[in-house]
Design a protein around this motif. Structure first.
Motif, PDB file in Angstrom:
ATOM      1  N   PRO A 179       0.833  -1.208   0.000  1.00 22.34           N
ATOM      2  CA  PRO A 179       0.000   0.000   0.000  1.00 22.34           C
ATOM      3  C   PRO A 179       0.868   1.258   0.000  1.00 22.34           C
ATOM      4  CG  PRO A 179      -0.733  -1.574   1.674  1.00 22.34           C
ATOM      5  CD  PRO A 179       0.590  -2.065   1.162  1.00 22.34           C
ATOM      6  N   ARG A 180       0.456   2.258  -0.738  1.00 21.11           N
ATOM      7  CA  ARG A 180       1.239   3.489  -0.805  1.00 21.11           C
ATOM      8  C   ARG A 180       1.235   4.215   0.531  1.00 21.11           C
ATOM      9  NH1 ARG A 180       5.152   5.075  -3.413  1.00 21.11           N
ATOM     10  NH2 ARG A 180       4.488   7.237  -3.579  1.00 21.11           N
ATOM     11  N   PRO A 240       4.628  -0.356   3.569  1.00 28.99           N
ATOM     12  CA  PRO A 240       4.172   0.377   2.385  1.00 28.99           C
ATOM     13  C   PRO A 240       5.073   0.072   1.194  1.00 28.99           C
ATOM     14  CG  PRO A 240       5.365   1.843   3.867  1.00 28.99           C
ATOM     15  CD  PRO A 240       5.228   0.516   4.579  1.00 28.99           C
ATOM     16  N   GLY A 241       4.579   0.357   0.003  1.00 27.76           N
ATOM     17  CA  GLY A 241       5.325   0.006  -1.194  1.00 27.76           C
ATOM     18  C   GLY A 241       5.430   1.155  -2.187  1.00 27.76           C
ATOM     19  N   ILE A 242       6.372   0.999  -3.121  1.00 28.03           N
ATOM     20  CA  ILE A 242       6.511   1.973  -4.212  1.00 28.03           C
ATOM     21  C   ILE A 242       5.313   1.874  -5.140  1.00 28.03           C
ATOM     22  CG2 ILE A 242       7.918   2.648  -6.197  1.00 28.03           C
ATOM     23  CD1 ILE A 242      10.364   1.730  -4.734  1.00 28.03           C
ATOM     24  N   THR A 243       4.815   0.646  -5.351  1.00 29.81           N
ATOM     25  CA  THR A 243       3.633   0.433  -6.176  1.00 29.81           C
ATOM     26  C   THR A 243       2.737  -0.579  -5.483  1.00 29.81           C
ATOM     27  OG1 THR A 243       2.831  -0.157  -8.382  1.00 29.81           O
ATOM     28  CG2 THR A 243       4.687  -1.434  -7.518  1.00 29.81           C
ATOM     29  N   GLY A 244       1.488  -0.653  -5.926  1.00 32.80           N
ATOM     30  CA  GLY A 244       0.540  -1.580  -5.329  1.00 32.80           C
ATOM     31  C   GLY A 244      -0.701  -1.706  -6.176  1.00 32.80           C
ATOM     32  N   LEU A 245      -1.711  -2.375  -5.637  1.00 32.88           N
ATOM     33  CA  LEU A 245      -2.965  -2.554  -6.374  1.00 32.88           C
ATOM     34  C   LEU A 245      -3.612  -1.216  -6.705  1.00 32.88           C
ATOM     35  CD1 LEU A 245      -4.812  -5.614  -4.786  1.00 32.88           C
ATOM     36  CD2 LEU A 245      -3.852  -5.413  -7.076  1.00 32.88           C
ATOM     37  N   TRP A 246      -3.478  -0.257  -5.825  1.00 32.11           N
ATOM     38  CA  TRP A 246      -4.023   1.078  -6.062  1.00 32.11           C
ATOM     39  C   TRP A 246      -3.457   1.655  -7.361  1.00 32.11           C
ATOM     40  CZ3 TRP A 246      -3.476   5.425  -1.797  1.00 32.11           C
ATOM     41  CH2 TRP A 246      -4.109   6.585  -2.234  1.00 32.11           C
ATOM     42  N   GLN A 247      -2.144   1.522  -7.544  1.00 32.02           N
ATOM     43  CA  GLN A 247      -1.486   2.118  -8.701  1.00 32.02           C
ATOM     44  C   GLN A 247      -1.870   1.432 -10.021  1.00 32.02           C
ATOM     45  OE1 GLN A 247       0.005   1.992  -5.602  1.00 32.02           O
ATOM     46  NE2 GLN A 247      -0.448   4.169  -5.655  1.00 32.02           N
ATOM     47  N   ILE A 248      -2.091   0.125  -9.995  1.00 30.32           N
ATOM     48  CA  ILE A 248      -2.408  -0.577 -11.251  1.00 30.32           C
ATOM     49  C   ILE A 248      -3.901  -0.655 -11.498  1.00 30.32           C
ATOM     50  CG2 ILE A 248      -0.323  -1.973 -11.020  1.00 30.32           C
ATOM     51  CD1 ILE A 248      -2.135  -4.354 -10.339  1.00 30.32           C
ATOM     52  N   SER A 249      -4.713  -0.093 -10.586  1.00 24.67           N
ATOM     53  CA  SER A 249      -6.163  -0.183 -10.740  1.00 24.67           C
ATOM     54  C   SER A 249      -6.808   1.177 -10.925  1.00 24.67           C
ATOM     55  CB  SER A 249      -6.777  -0.871  -9.510  1.00 24.67           C
ATOM     56  OG  SER A 249      -6.222  -2.137  -9.306  1.00 24.67           O
ATOM     57  N   GLY A 250      -6.021   2.179 -11.278  1.00 24.84           N
ATOM     58  CA  GLY A 250      -6.623   3.473 -11.535  1.00 24.84           C
ATOM     59  C   GLY A 250      -5.769   4.649 -11.122  1.00 24.84           C
ATOM     60  N   PHE A 270     -11.351   7.559  -1.551  1.00 27.35           N
ATOM     61  CA  PHE A 270     -10.333   6.789  -0.836  1.00 27.35           C
ATOM     62  C   PHE A 270     -10.883   5.451  -0.367  1.00 27.35           C
ATOM     63  CE2 PHE A 270      -7.941   5.585   2.985  1.00 27.35           C
ATOM     64  CZ  PHE A 270      -6.678   5.496   2.418  1.00 27.35           C
ATOM     65  N   ASP A 271     -12.188   5.349  -0.166  1.00 29.98           N
ATOM     66  CA  ASP A 271     -12.770   4.059   0.201  1.00 29.98           C
ATOM     67  C   ASP A 271     -12.458   3.003  -0.858  1.00 29.98           C
ATOM     68  OD1 ASP A 271     -13.829   4.552   2.675  1.00 29.98           O
ATOM     69  OD2 ASP A 271     -15.753   5.257   1.903  1.00 29.98           O
ATOM     70  N   ASP A 272     -12.480   3.400  -2.140  1.00 31.77           N
ATOM     71  CA  ASP A 272     -12.141   2.457  -3.210  1.00 31.77           C
ATOM     72  C   ASP A 272     -10.681   2.030  -3.102  1.00 31.77           C
ATOM     73  OD1 ASP A 272     -14.689   2.629  -4.194  1.00 31.77           O
ATOM     74  OD2 ASP A 272     -14.212   4.184  -5.659  1.00 31.77           O
ATOM     75  N   ALA A 273      -9.801   2.995  -2.815  1.00 28.67           N
ATOM     76  CA  ALA A 273      -8.385   2.664  -2.661  1.00 28.67           C
ATOM     77  C   ALA A 273      -8.166   1.775  -1.438  1.00 28.67           C
ATOM     78  CB  ALA A 273      -7.557   3.947  -2.540  1.00 28.67           C
ATOM     79  N   ALA A 274      -8.894   2.047  -0.352  1.00 30.27           N
ATOM     80  CA  ALA A 274      -8.754   1.244   0.858  1.00 30.27           C
ATOM     81  C   ALA A 274      -9.197  -0.193   0.615  1.00 30.27           C
ATOM     82  CB  ALA A 274      -9.560   1.868   1.994  1.00 30.27           C
ATOM     83  N   ARG A 275     -10.232  -0.386  -0.201  1.00 28.70           N
ATOM     84  CA  ARG A 275     -10.672  -1.744  -0.546  1.00 28.70           C
ATOM     85  C   ARG A 275      -9.565  -2.496  -1.283  1.00 28.70           C
ATOM     86  NH1 ARG A 275     -16.347  -2.956  -0.801  1.00 28.70           N
ATOM     87  NH2 ARG A 275     -17.630  -1.237  -0.040  1.00 28.70           N
TER      88      ARG A 275
END
Length: 490
Positions: free
Chosen positions: A413-414, A436-446, A453-458
């Motif tokens: 997670p960022r 935390p990471g440099i990249t994650g699901l948040w980054q590749i999903s939009g 932020f609720d979408d990012a938290a999911r």
């Protein structure tokens, strides 16, 4: 007829009821000829051919290398066809059957399970050693052949599947336009429908309330809509498995659930009856932490190699920043890391030197839906070089230092600024339980296109609950593609 009612935004169904089948609901339906040669079967055929080709090349390489050492014992060469020994012709169908059994010819999400493919090939090779021993304990298969065939099979199958995935994904996105039926609660139907219209290529062809998910009327609506996929949320627990799931399975329609975090955790379990109660058993692994240790090793090795290989690019970016605008080359900002610990995260400076002071006056223009994150698509603080660095994500490269210092991982997670975390709800802090990471699901999903932020938290919660080395590798590959396309970065 189906549609959203004008008063409350829920579905009104006006379809006559249809009788439910009397036979076992799990029984497969009779296949139709038009359903045999579908895109799904074309994709499976392409995958099978790629696996066969990869295994053939691997054995050719092993055969070439082995001719300089010891040959295969005559007792293990029962026939030779196309200059390949009998062991190869036994090994290939066994490998394909095992891949099929473990779902590696299923959806692209399974096809991309490169680590599972490597594990299965390894297991087959090790099993072959055991079988050879029981066949004739005096036989001594050449080690050169074994290790060269094993290593090249793993490497080439993973490479072939990666290439096939890169070819198949744009084809599916462009030509296989999906038809989707939506099932959810009244308060979520409209929101989910709008989200799907914005973020997916699938067309919502119908919808129904979650309370009617197991009714014959809803099933008929799904069948008449021609849906290829049903997306469901908040389904009734008790009757799902005995009704909707099996009906859709018999009809060849895929089902996707929008689960809670607890349901995602439960999916890792093994179904088991305990004291007469259906349960899902979650066992502790026999040897714990090996996969995480490997992840951390890959973090340090990957960050060190990245710094070495990208050194000229880092130097060029530093010079460009210095020449473009006054101020420091690097930007250090306090972020929240593991277990809420504050650490300085490094980036290349992409904004004016007084960007923090200007943000106070720009808060009223925040385009984030819930105000937790601060986002402006046309942020006046960004410099000319900064726009390029952000579009290409080169501004994130100095975070390789944070990885080497143990504060971050390559994938996770960022880490967010203190200002954003101060607006968190209680459930949002779950993301701080992992590095935390440099990249994650948040980054590749939009990336920046995700409005709430609720979408990012999911996405963060899904990553935590379903983490695996294979998921990390997949995220890294997707990140490289997104960085090259510059999608969602501003």
């Amino acid at each position: 007829m189906t549609g959203f009612g004008p008063e409350c935004g829920i579905l009104t169904l006006r379809l006559p009821p249809i009788p439910m089948p009397h036979r076992d609901i799990r029984a497969p339906r009779t296949p139709q000829l038009k359903q045999i040669w579908t895109w799904r079967w074309q994709r499976v055929l392409l995958l099978v051919l790629s696996d066969i080709l990869a295994l053939t090349v691997a054995w050719r390489i092993a055969h070439f290398l082995n001719q300089f050492f010891s040959p295969i014992p005559d007792q293990l060469v029962w026939w030779v066809w196309l200059d390949l020994p009998s062991l190869f012709w036994i090994f290939v169908p066994v490998t394909l059957a095992v891949f099929a059994q473990y779902g590696l010819y299923g959806p692209l999400t399974q096809v991309k399970n490169y680590v599972r493919a490597a594990q299965l090939i390894t297991a087959i090779y090790l099993l072959s050693l055991v079988l050879v021993y029981f066949y004739d304990p005096k036989l001594d298969p050449p080690r050169s052949l074994f290790f060269s065939a094993w290593g090249s099979s793993v490497a080439l199958v993973m490479l072939a599947r990666l290439l096939v995935t890169l070819v198949l994904r744009p084809i599916e996105q462009r030509w296989v336009q999906g038809r989707l039926f939506l099932i959810a609660s009244a308060r979520r139907l409209k929101l989910l429908s709008d989200t799907l219209q914005q973020r997916s290529s699938m067309t919502v062809v119908g919808s129904a309330l979650a309370t009617t998910a197991n009714s014959p009327i809803t099933l008929q609506a799904i069948l008449k809509s021609g849906a290829q996929l049903v997306l469901a949320e908040d389904l009734p627990d008790a009757t799902l498995a005995s009704s909707l799931y099996w009906q859709l399975r018999r009809a060849g329609i895929a089902l996707r659930l929008v689960p809670s975090s607890r349901e995602m955790l439960y999916r890792r379990g093994v179904p088991e009856i305990f004291a007469g109660i259906p349960t899902l058993r979650l066992d502790a692994p026999l040897v714990d932490g090996l996969d995480y240790r490997l992840k951390r090793t890959l973090d340090y090795v990957g960050a060190a190699l990245g710094m070495l290989v990208l050194a000229p690019l880092l130097l060029g970016a530093a010079i460009a920043i210095r020449l473009d605008s006054p101020g420091p080359i690097f930007f250090r900002q306090e972020r929240i890391g593991l277990h809420g610990k504050v650490f300085p995260m490094w980036k290349f400076r992409t904004m004016a030197a007084d960007a923090a002071r200007q943000q106070i006056t720009l808060e009223t223009q925040n385009q984030s839906q819930d105000g937790i994150l601060f986002k402006l698509k046309s942020d006046p603080r960004i410099t000319r070089v900064g726009q390029f660095l952000r579009r290409t994500s080169l501004d994130e490269l100095p975070q390789l230092f944070n990885v080497l210092w143990g504060q971050m991982s390559l994938v996770g997670p960022r880490p967010l600024p203190l200002r954003d975390v101060a607006h968190f709800d209680a459930g949002h802090h779950v993301r701080h339980q992992v590095l935390p990471g440099i990249t994650g699901l948040w980054q590749i999903s939009g990336r920046s296109d995700i409005g709430s932020f609720d979408d990012a938290a999911r996405l963060d919660l899904h990553y935590i609950d379903n983490w695996s080395l294979n998921l990390d590798l997949d995220i890294l590959m997707e990140t490289l593609k997104i960085v090259l396309l510059g999608k969602g970065a501003y």
